[in-house]
Enzyme design. Sequence first.
Site, PDB file in Angstrom:
ATOM      1  N   ASP A  16       1.132  -7.418  -0.147  1.00 17.69           N
ATOM      2  CA  ASP A  16       2.074  -6.658   0.678  1.00 17.69           C
ATOM      3  C   ASP A  16       3.272  -7.518   1.086  1.00 17.69           C
ATOM      4  OD1 ASP A  16       0.199  -4.725   0.363  1.00 17.69           O
ATOM      5  OD2 ASP A  16      -0.506  -4.719   2.430  1.00 17.69           O
ATOM      6  N   GLU A 272      -1.360  -6.295  -7.357  1.00 19.37           N
ATOM      7  CA  GLU A 272      -0.172  -5.584  -7.826  1.00 19.37           C
ATOM      8  C   GLU A 272       0.928  -6.535  -8.279  1.00 19.37           C
ATOM      9  OE1 GLU A 272       2.963  -2.643  -5.669  1.00 19.37           O
ATOM     10  OE2 GLU A 272       0.858  -2.319  -5.289  1.00 19.37           O
TER      11      GLU A 272
HETATM   12  O1  TRH Z   1      -2.993 -10.952  -3.054  1.00 22.79           O
HETATM   13  P1  TRH Z   1      -3.268  -9.719  -3.813  1.00 22.79           P
HETATM   14  O2  TRH Z   1      -4.670  -9.453  -4.101  1.00 22.79           O
HETATM   15  O3  TRH Z   1      -2.623  -8.504  -3.071  1.00 22.79           O
HETATM   16  C1  TRH Z   1      -3.268  -7.265  -2.933  1.00 22.79           C
HETATM   17  C2  TRH Z   1      -2.594  -6.212  -3.792  1.00 22.79           C
HETATM   18  O4  TRH Z   1      -1.210  -6.220  -3.768  1.00 22.79           O
HETATM   19  C3  TRH Z   1      -3.064  -4.847  -3.388  1.00 22.79           C
HETATM   20  O5  TRH Z   1      -2.282  -3.864  -4.055  1.00 22.79           O
HETATM   21  C4  TRH Z   1      -2.942  -4.685  -1.890  1.00 22.79           C
HETATM   22  O6  TRH Z   1      -3.381  -3.470  -1.492  1.00 22.79           O
HETATM   23  C5  TRH Z   1      -3.780  -5.742  -1.229  1.00 22.79           C
HETATM   24  O7  TRH Z   1      -3.274  -6.998  -1.563  1.00 22.79           O
HETATM   25  C6  TRH Z   1      -3.809  -5.610   0.284  1.00 22.79           C
HETATM   26  O8  TRH Z   1      -2.501  -9.769  -5.247  1.00 22.79           O
HETATM   27  P2  TRH Z   1      -0.964  -9.678  -5.589  1.00 22.79           P
HETATM   28  O9  TRH Z   1      -0.447  -8.315  -5.350  1.00 22.79           O
HETATM   29  O10 TRH Z   1      -0.832 -10.210  -6.943  1.00 22.79           O
HETATM   30  O11 TRH Z   1      -0.238 -10.657  -4.589  1.00 22.79           O
HETATM   31  C7  TRH Z   1      -0.348 -12.036  -4.678  1.00 22.79           C
HETATM   32  C8  TRH Z   1       0.957 -12.679  -4.252  1.00 22.79           C
HETATM   33  O12 TRH Z   1       0.741 -14.064  -4.066  1.00 22.79           O
HETATM   34  C9  TRH Z   1       2.051 -12.517  -5.286  1.00 22.79           C
HETATM   35  O13 TRH Z   1       3.298 -12.281  -4.646  1.00 22.79           O
HETATM   36  C10 TRH Z   1       2.075 -13.860  -5.978  1.00 22.79           C
HETATM   37  C11 TRH Z   1       1.713 -14.771  -4.834  1.00 22.79           C
HETATM   38  N1  TRH Z   1       1.137 -16.072  -5.206  1.00 22.79           N
HETATM   39  C12 TRH Z   1       1.814 -17.207  -4.831  1.00 22.79           C
HETATM   40  O14 TRH Z   1       2.897 -17.115  -4.210  1.00 22.79           O
HETATM   41  N2  TRH Z   1       1.268 -18.421  -5.129  1.00 22.79           N
HETATM   42  C13 TRH Z   1       0.103 -18.563  -5.807  1.00 22.79           C
HETATM   43  O15 TRH Z   1      -0.336 -19.695  -6.057  1.00 22.79           O
HETATM   44  C14 TRH Z   1      -0.565 -17.368  -6.223  1.00 22.79           C
HETATM   45  C15 TRH Z   1      -1.856 -17.468  -6.989  1.00 22.79           C
HETATM   46  C16 TRH Z   1      -0.036 -16.142  -5.893  1.00 22.79           C
END
Ligand code: TRH
Length: 387
Positions: A16, A272
């Site tokens: 989010d 996402e």
């Molecule tokens: O963290 P998430 O599992 O987020 C989820 C989903 O968005 C889901 O739709 C939502 O309902 C839930 O949260 C509450 O996975 P997502 O969406 O890939 O987000 C991870 C974020 O973290 C993304 O912006 C990339 C970032 N990230 C970093 O900045 N550094 C890192 O080392 C990694 C592994 C990820």
Amino acid sequence: MRTWDIFCTVIDNFGDIGISWRLARSLAHEHGMQVRLWVDDLAAFQRIRPEIQSECDMQQCDGVTVCAWRTPFLPVVPAEGVIEAFGCALPDEYVAAMTMQTPPPVWINLEYLSAESWVGSHHGLPSPHPRLPLTKYFFFPGYTDQTGGLLRERDLLARRAHFVQHEVDAYWQSLGLSAPAAGEWRISLFAYENPALAGLLDAWRACPEPITLLVPEGRILPQLADWLGEPGVRVGDAFQRGALHVRILPFSSQDEYDRLLWACDLNFVRGEDSCVRAQWAARPLVWQAYPQAEAAHHDKLDALLAIYTETLASGAAQLLTDTWRRWNGVPGALDMAACWAGWRVQRDALKRHAAIWPAQLATRPSLTDTLVGFAENKLKSCVFSTP
Ligand code: TRH
């Protein structure tokens, strides 16, 4: 239209705030907007953007005003465009202030991304407030012209291409790794807890080619530690099991994580935002959808699979489908050993497809461009209909 307020609550994970932050940056950078981003958990925000100071009520970061969302909410003049990210419920005080604006702000509920077909018919629908003279619009990201599109910075594909051509060797060195050996797989793993993990690690350990697995710190570590038989796995640790070399990386900034996705031959992603970034990375991906009640995420999974595999040869498409389904616990899917054997055979086909996929996606306007156009239209129609 010049000003935007984006409201974001962090329930769990990073998606989010990750998406809200990307949107805030691109409104500011690419459209010259004045953007305030209201966040209820700055500590979570700091994980993806280390410059954020978690105790600070208001700070500037990358052209965006980042504000702590506190309760009670102190009076502010609302922006012309207001984004309620993922139905986070705006503060009552702020909604009351919106009614005092003429014309009232364009109020948008930014929804979760799905490739399901119903999204196109729901995108842009109005929802009049039951008591106040305000209308909220549902804005759905998506993969078709009938939706709001995907987040993509204007220079994203060029930056990735430059990295791959000129910076990738230095990147591996920065992780303490040499350039990949012939045939080696470099794989990143960002995942929720997953019963299919042990089977996959077993297959990798026995793989004829060497595999380097790069794992940013996160929810998968306890399971990985169990499989390794190493209690207390930490950032910086490295392990060798058969053909498999495992490295634990720190959870990095969003920009740094992009570089990991760009550098690897295969990326396991979740939720996402990382799923979309892995598609822009032009590398094969395995997606773990955010688990939902009654396995609703399996429909999301199949919807994206249908789009992604549309122009893929049938053997590779079937393999990708089997792997994604198994990784997401869909009953009856092939086991991970069989999936990995298939990946080795389909490696080149999947690589070629992943390389052309971003160009197909990029024929559509980005989410930010679509959003700005949508909001400006609503504002104009509101101005013309105001007596
Ligand atoms: O963290 P998430 O599992 O987020 C989820 C989903 O968005 C889901 O739709 C939502 O309902 C839930 O949260 C509450 O996975 P997502 O969406 O890939 O987000 C991870 C974020 O973290 C993304 O912006 C990339 C970032 N990230 C970093 O900045 N550094 C890192 O080392 C990694 C592994 C990820």
